[in-house]
Each structure stands twice: as C-alpha cells, then as structure tokens.
Design a protein around this motif. Sequence first.
Motif, PDB file in Angstrom:
ATOM      1  N   GLU A  43       0.849  -1.191   0.000  1.00 20.85           N
ATOM      2  CA  GLU A  43       0.000   0.000   0.000  1.00 20.85           C
ATOM      3  C   GLU A  43       0.887   1.245   0.000  1.00 20.85           C
ATOM      4  OE1 GLU A  43      -2.906  -0.723  -0.657  1.00 20.85           O
ATOM      5  OE2 GLU A  43      -2.907  -2.817  -0.043  1.00 20.85           O
ATOM      6  N   GLY A  44       1.016   1.847  -1.181  1.00 19.40           N
ATOM      7  CA  GLY A  44       1.913   2.982  -1.338  1.00 19.40           C
ATOM      8  C   GLY A  44       1.401   4.265  -0.731  1.00 19.40           C
ATOM      9  N   ASP A  45       0.138   4.278  -0.278  1.00 19.23           N
ATOM     10  CA  ASP A  45      -0.424   5.487   0.346  1.00 19.23           C
ATOM     11  C   ASP A  45      -0.515   5.341   1.861  1.00 19.23           C
ATOM     12  OD1 ASP A  45      -2.308   3.484   0.200  1.00 19.23           O
ATOM     13  OD2 ASP A  45      -3.994   4.838  -0.139  1.00 19.23           O
ATOM     14  N   LEU A  46       0.120   4.295   2.402  1.00 15.64           N
ATOM     15  CA  LEU A  46       0.036   4.056   3.845  1.00 15.64           C
ATOM     16  C   LEU A  46       1.439   3.977   4.453  1.00 15.64           C
ATOM     17  CD1 LEU A  46      -2.787   1.346   3.979  1.00 15.64           C
ATOM     18  CD2 LEU A  46      -2.974   3.743   4.637  1.00 15.64           C
ATOM     19  N   GLY A  47       2.045   5.117   4.638  1.00 15.52           N
ATOM     20  CA  GLY A  47       3.358   5.173   5.277  1.00 15.52           C
ATOM     21  C   GLY A  47       3.332   6.208   6.381  1.00 15.52           C
ATOM     22  N   LEU A  48       4.176   6.005   7.384  1.00 17.01           N
ATOM     23  CA  LEU A  48       4.140   6.885   8.561  1.00 17.01           C
ATOM     24  C   LEU A  48       4.897   8.193   8.378  1.00 17.01           C
ATOM     25  CD1 LEU A  48       4.375   4.462  11.587  1.00 17.01           C
ATOM     26  CD2 LEU A  48       2.392   5.536  10.554  1.00 17.01           C
ATOM     27  N   ARG A  49       5.555   8.366   7.240  1.00 15.72           N
ATOM     28  CA  ARG A  49       6.245   9.617   7.011  1.00 15.72           C
ATOM     29  C   ARG A  49       5.891  10.200   5.640  1.00 15.72           C
ATOM     30  NH1 ARG A  49       6.358   9.039  11.517  1.00 15.72           N
ATOM     31  NH2 ARG A  49       8.075   9.193  13.012  1.00 15.72           N
ATOM     32  N   ARG A  50       6.291   9.515   4.575  1.00 15.10           N
ATOM     33  CA  ARG A  50       6.127  10.090   3.239  1.00 15.10           C
ATOM     34  C   ARG A  50       4.661  10.315   2.879  1.00 15.10           C
ATOM     35  NH1 ARG A  50       9.123   6.923  -1.369  1.00 15.10           N
ATOM     36  NH2 ARG A  50      10.824   7.212   0.110  1.00 15.10           N
ATOM     37  N   THR A  51       3.756   9.453   3.337  1.00 18.42           N
ATOM     38  CA  THR A  51       2.342   9.573   2.953  1.00 18.42           C
ATOM     39  C   THR A  51       1.445   9.706   4.187  1.00 18.42           C
ATOM     40  OG1 THR A  51       2.300   7.150   2.842  1.00 18.42           O
ATOM     41  CG2 THR A  51       2.604   8.333   0.774  1.00 18.42           C
ATOM     42  N   VAL A  52       1.982  10.313   5.224  1.00 20.83           N
ATOM     43  CA  VAL A  52       1.253  10.326   6.498  1.00 20.83           C
ATOM     44  C   VAL A  52      -0.055  11.127   6.421  1.00 20.83           C
ATOM     45  CG1 VAL A  52       2.456  12.342   7.439  1.00 20.83           C
ATOM     46  CG2 VAL A  52       1.580  10.575   8.999  1.00 20.83           C
ATOM     47  N   PRO A  65      11.677  13.782   8.616  1.00 21.42           N
ATOM     48  CA  PRO A  65      11.099  12.424   8.567  1.00 21.42           C
ATOM     49  C   PRO A  65      11.803  11.429   9.476  1.00 21.42           C
ATOM     50  CG  PRO A  65      11.369  13.320   6.353  1.00 21.42           C
ATOM     51  CD  PRO A  65      12.083  14.258   7.278  1.00 21.42           C
ATOM     52  N   THR A  66      13.013  11.772   9.960  1.00 19.32           N
ATOM     53  CA  THR A  66      13.706  10.843  10.861  1.00 19.32           C
ATOM     54  C   THR A  66      13.308  11.054  12.326  1.00 19.32           C
ATOM     55  OG1 THR A  66      15.609  12.310  11.209  1.00 19.32           O
ATOM     56  CG2 THR A  66      15.712  10.825   9.314  1.00 19.32           C
ATOM     57  N   TYR A  67      12.473  12.071  12.560  1.00 22.53           N
ATOM     58  CA  TYR A  67      12.074  12.366  13.937  1.00 22.53           C
ATOM     59  C   TYR A  67      11.271  11.201  14.516  1.00 22.53           C
ATOM     60  CZ  TYR A  67      10.016  14.754  17.948  1.00 22.53           C
ATOM     61  OH  TYR A  67       9.632  15.106  19.224  1.00 22.53           O
ATOM     62  N   LEU A  68      11.571  10.830  15.749  1.00 25.64           N
ATOM     63  CA  LEU A  68      10.846   9.761  16.430  1.00 25.64           C
ATOM     64  C   LEU A  68      10.087  10.343  17.618  1.00 25.64           C
ATOM     65  CD1 LEU A  68      13.616   6.996  16.395  1.00 25.64           C
ATOM     66  CD2 LEU A  68      11.606   7.176  14.916  1.00 25.64           C
ATOM     67  N   PRO A  69       8.939   9.778  17.952  1.00 23.94           N
ATOM     68  CA  PRO A  69       8.124  10.344  19.038  1.00 23.94           C
ATOM     69  C   PRO A  69       8.882  10.322  20.365  1.00 23.94           C
ATOM     70  CG  PRO A  69       7.321   8.169  18.383  1.00 23.94           C
ATOM     71  CD  PRO A  69       8.340   8.572  17.372  1.00 23.94           C
ATOM     72  N   GLN A  70       8.783  11.433  21.118  1.00 25.53           N
ATOM     73  CA  GLN A  70       9.522  11.572  22.361  1.00 25.53           C
ATOM     74  C   GLN A  70       8.602  11.550  23.584  1.00 25.53           C
ATOM     75  OE1 GLN A  70      12.902  11.707  22.222  1.00 25.53           O
ATOM     76  NE2 GLN A  70      12.708  11.501  20.004  1.00 25.53           N
ATOM     77  N   THR A  71       7.514  12.276  23.522  1.00 25.99           N
ATOM     78  CA  THR A  71       6.643  12.406  24.700  1.00 25.99           C
ATOM     79  C   THR A  71       5.557  11.323  24.663  1.00 25.99           C
ATOM     80  OG1 THR A  71       5.061  13.823  23.565  1.00 25.99           O
ATOM     81  CG2 THR A  71       6.983  14.901  24.549  1.00 25.99           C
ATOM     82  N   PRO A  72       4.920  11.065  25.799  1.00 30.09           N
ATOM     83  CA  PRO A  72       3.810  10.091  25.813  1.00 30.09           C
ATOM     84  C   PRO A  72       2.722  10.450  24.791  1.00 30.09           C
ATOM     85  CG  PRO A  72       4.484  10.604  28.054  1.00 30.09           C
ATOM     86  CD  PRO A  72       5.248  11.542  27.167  1.00 30.09           C
ATOM     87  N   GLN A  73       2.452  11.756  24.662  1.00 30.61           N
ATOM     88  CA  GLN A  73       1.423  12.179  23.707  1.00 30.61           C
ATOM     89  C   GLN A  73       1.833  11.859  22.262  1.00 30.61           C
ATOM     90  OE1 GLN A  73       0.745  16.473  22.551  1.00 30.61           O
ATOM     91  NE2 GLN A  73      -0.789  16.181  24.146  1.00 30.61           N
ATOM     92  N   GLU A  74       3.101  12.147  21.930  1.00 35.90           N
ATOM     93  CA  GLU A  74       3.580  11.855  20.574  1.00 35.90           C
ATOM     94  C   GLU A  74       3.570  10.350  20.306  1.00 35.90           C
ATOM     95  OE1 GLU A  74       6.511  15.723  19.819  1.00 35.90           O
ATOM     96  OE2 GLU A  74       7.397  13.770  20.329  1.00 35.90           O
ATOM     97  N   LYS A  75       3.909   9.574  21.310  1.00 34.07           N
ATOM     98  CA  LYS A  75       3.874   8.117  21.143  1.00 34.07           C
ATOM     99  C   LYS A  75       2.456   7.624  20.904  1.00 34.07           C
ATOM    100  CE  LYS A  75       8.088   7.335  23.806  1.00 34.07           C
ATOM    101  NZ  LYS A  75       8.696   6.899  25.069  1.00 34.07           N
TER     102      LYS A  75
END
Length: 450
Positions: free
Chosen positions: A284-293, A325-335
């Motif tokens: 699924e090319g439209d289901l990515g957590l960064r490029r197609t978020v 796009p390399t950012y990873l969730p840090q806070t509980p809310q972002e997670k």
Amino acid sequence: MRLGLFLDIGSTYTKGRVVELERGELLASAKAYTTVETDVTLGINDCLLELSRQGIKEKYDIKLASSSAAGGLRMVAVGLVRDLTTEAAKKAALTAGARVEKSYSYELTPEDLDEILALKPDIILLAGGTDGGNKKYLLENARKLSRLKLKGTILVAGNRSAASEVAGILEGKVDFRIAPNVLPDLNTLNIEPVQNLIRQIFLEKIVEAKGLKKAEKIVDKVMMPTPLAVLKGAELLAQKIGELILIDVGGATTDVHSVAKGLPTLAGVSLKGLPEPYAKRTVEGDLGLRRTVKNVVEYGREEFYNSGITSGQLSDYLEKITKDPTYLPQTPQEKEIEKALTRICVKTAMNRHAGRLEEIWTPAGKSFVQYGKDLTRVEALVGTGGPLVYAEEPEKVLAAAFFEETNPNILKPKNPEMYLDTEYILFAAGLLAENDRETGLKLLNSVKKL
C-alpha cells in the motif's frame, strides 16, 4: 564457530545481522546509513565497524545481502483486462519483491506511454490474453513499447500464441525476455516462472544499474530484493507456526503478506476471481508513517478522537515529522499519536489485503461469493518494521488487523496469536534458507510470541 553475515541494504539504513550457523543463533545486530548514491561499500563498512565494536572479530563463512536501496525493484504491469491478466501480472510482480508503480489495461495510449517513460521502471511486465485467446492488444502494446527509448527490460508473459511474434517486434530494439503466460487460462495463475525471471533480471542487470555491484566486493552476493527475502522468511516461518499473516509498516508503505490458502470457511460460499497465490504480498503505497502520512490521517480520524488526541496536537506532530522524517516520538502524547497512525495503517492495509464476501441473489435464494482469501481462521499474525517493533503496546496496534463484527464481509483473522519480529530477522532467514533451510528455521526462534 561458523558465522554468517546478512545485510539488508535499505533505502535509508543498511542493517547487518551476524548469525552463528551451527545453532542458528543471532549474535549481533548493527545499522548504518546507506550510501548507495555515492559508494554503497561506505555504509556497509560502517555497519561492519559497528559489528566489530560489539566483539565480532571472526571471519564470516557466508556473506549474503538483499536490497531495497535506490528505489528498490520498480515495475509497471501491462495486461488486457484489469481484473484478469493485469491483476495476474501485478500479483507476479509483487510476490517477486517488486514495487508496482502503475498498471495498465487494454491498449496503451500516448499518455500511458509518456507516463511509463517518466516512471523509468526497471522492468515492464507485459501480459495479455490467455493461451489461444486474444493477442491483438499484446502485439499492439509490444509495438508501442518497442518505439520507446527504454532503459529497463520488457518481460513478456502473455498469450503464448503471440510469443514468437512479440519477440520479433522487440528484437534489436529493447532488452526483453519471454516467460510462460502468467494466466494461461482463467483458472490458473502461473506466476513462478515470471518470479524466477524477475529475479534473474535483478541479479544480471539491476544490481549493476543501481550501484549495488560494488557491495559484492564485501559480500558474496546481493541475492534478491529485500521484500522477496522477507516473503521467503515468512514462508519459512509458516513451516514452523502454521499459516500466517505478516504486516510490515514503514515510512513510505505498508506491506501485508499472507502465507495461507485462504479457501472459503463458510458453507455455501463460492469463489470468484483469479486464483490466489499461497504466498501473497500486497503493498500500500499510500500508507506510510512519514512520506504519505497525510493520507493516513484522512483514512482514520476516529482513531485520534478515540485516543483523546486533539486536532492541534495532531497538527503539531505532523509538522515535526514532515520537516524531519527521521524524527521519532519523544513524549507520551507523541507516542500515542504514532500508535494511532500505525493502527490506521495496519487496519486499512489489512482491509485491502483480505478477501471479502459479496451477497448475491439466485433463483434458489440468497447466496455469497468470495473474492480473494478467507483469512478468518489463520492463527498467526506477525508484526515487523520499526513502528510495530518499537511500539510500547504492539499487541494493541496489531489488533487493528482483526476481524470486525461490524464489517463481517471482510475476511480478516478472527482470533490469531500475535508475534513480533523484534530482531528484524525475517529477511536474514529468507536469505539463509536459500542454501540452509534448517538453520534458517532455527534462526526464526527469535520471532517472539506476544
């Protein structure tokens, strides 16, 4: 001690796994940035340096690699009827580890040809007509493609009655191969010969064209595209734990593999459509957590409302990951936001991969036909990829793939046991199993039950 080195040369990172070959035990893991755009060996050497820092000093007995770098194996599929030969060609390409950029049916238009040129596919899979059936479109599309200045290879897998004529059209104009018809009749999907030729082209041409040949200064061989290595790892795992579904959520796509027959489980249901491959992959090319978020957000806004995430919190996070796009969730809310996004990818991709029931009425009353695979009784659901592996509650994310009583016509798994590829080992098992299936099976002990 005999050691094996397995590398996945990915689009962003090169991942290394060191395996003790007698016990099939994972000894060390490392990753480094992929450097295929300059010199792929730089990233590989960085990865090896990290492994040496972990105490791996011995020489390796085997060194194998897979790759999805430089865009991976990119293909387009051309067929006659969308739901028949075009769909058969897509299935063959996907299960060979390719990324299908676009598919076309019937006669190619000037706009289609311009689009194919712009896409610059590595391989064009040209199908059309069952054996002895229509050959007009296959021949005409071959003529049109032969006039393009293509750098890739045309793989012909259509009506065998037209094969020699197609070869005459393409001869001297473009690199091409002829395979047996991918759909010789309406009840037979013949994808294995096409898969083998795609892999042969990958080894002979694409490894060189994408700058991966330099990797073979260090490893014995770049064996196959990484998605194919993962699919082979999933097939091996199915020999251990039974029929399974594997979900891989990434930054650009979500892949779903099912290694299952998928025959009807309800009485009175008849199958329709193309036969399904036992080992099936959808991308699924439209289901990515960064490029197609942004697509992902639109597909499942209720996930955020159910999690108590406000639109402002969501917007702030989307802005961060869009900028970096390399950012990873840090806070509980972002997670929590990342978890909701991953659940949407899992649920939507599974809805598209699973078969479905359609109600029909006959003179004898109501009946059902099944399109695709019935996965309701598949007993194993496996997650892989960073967003699932590093999720704090991966079982809650994977559960988004389950059967829904409110949508019973989508044939998703009802009560599977859940597993996690915590060490990202499936690709290595797939590579290893090419020559040593038993050790590959032992290596899969690192896939954990949740």
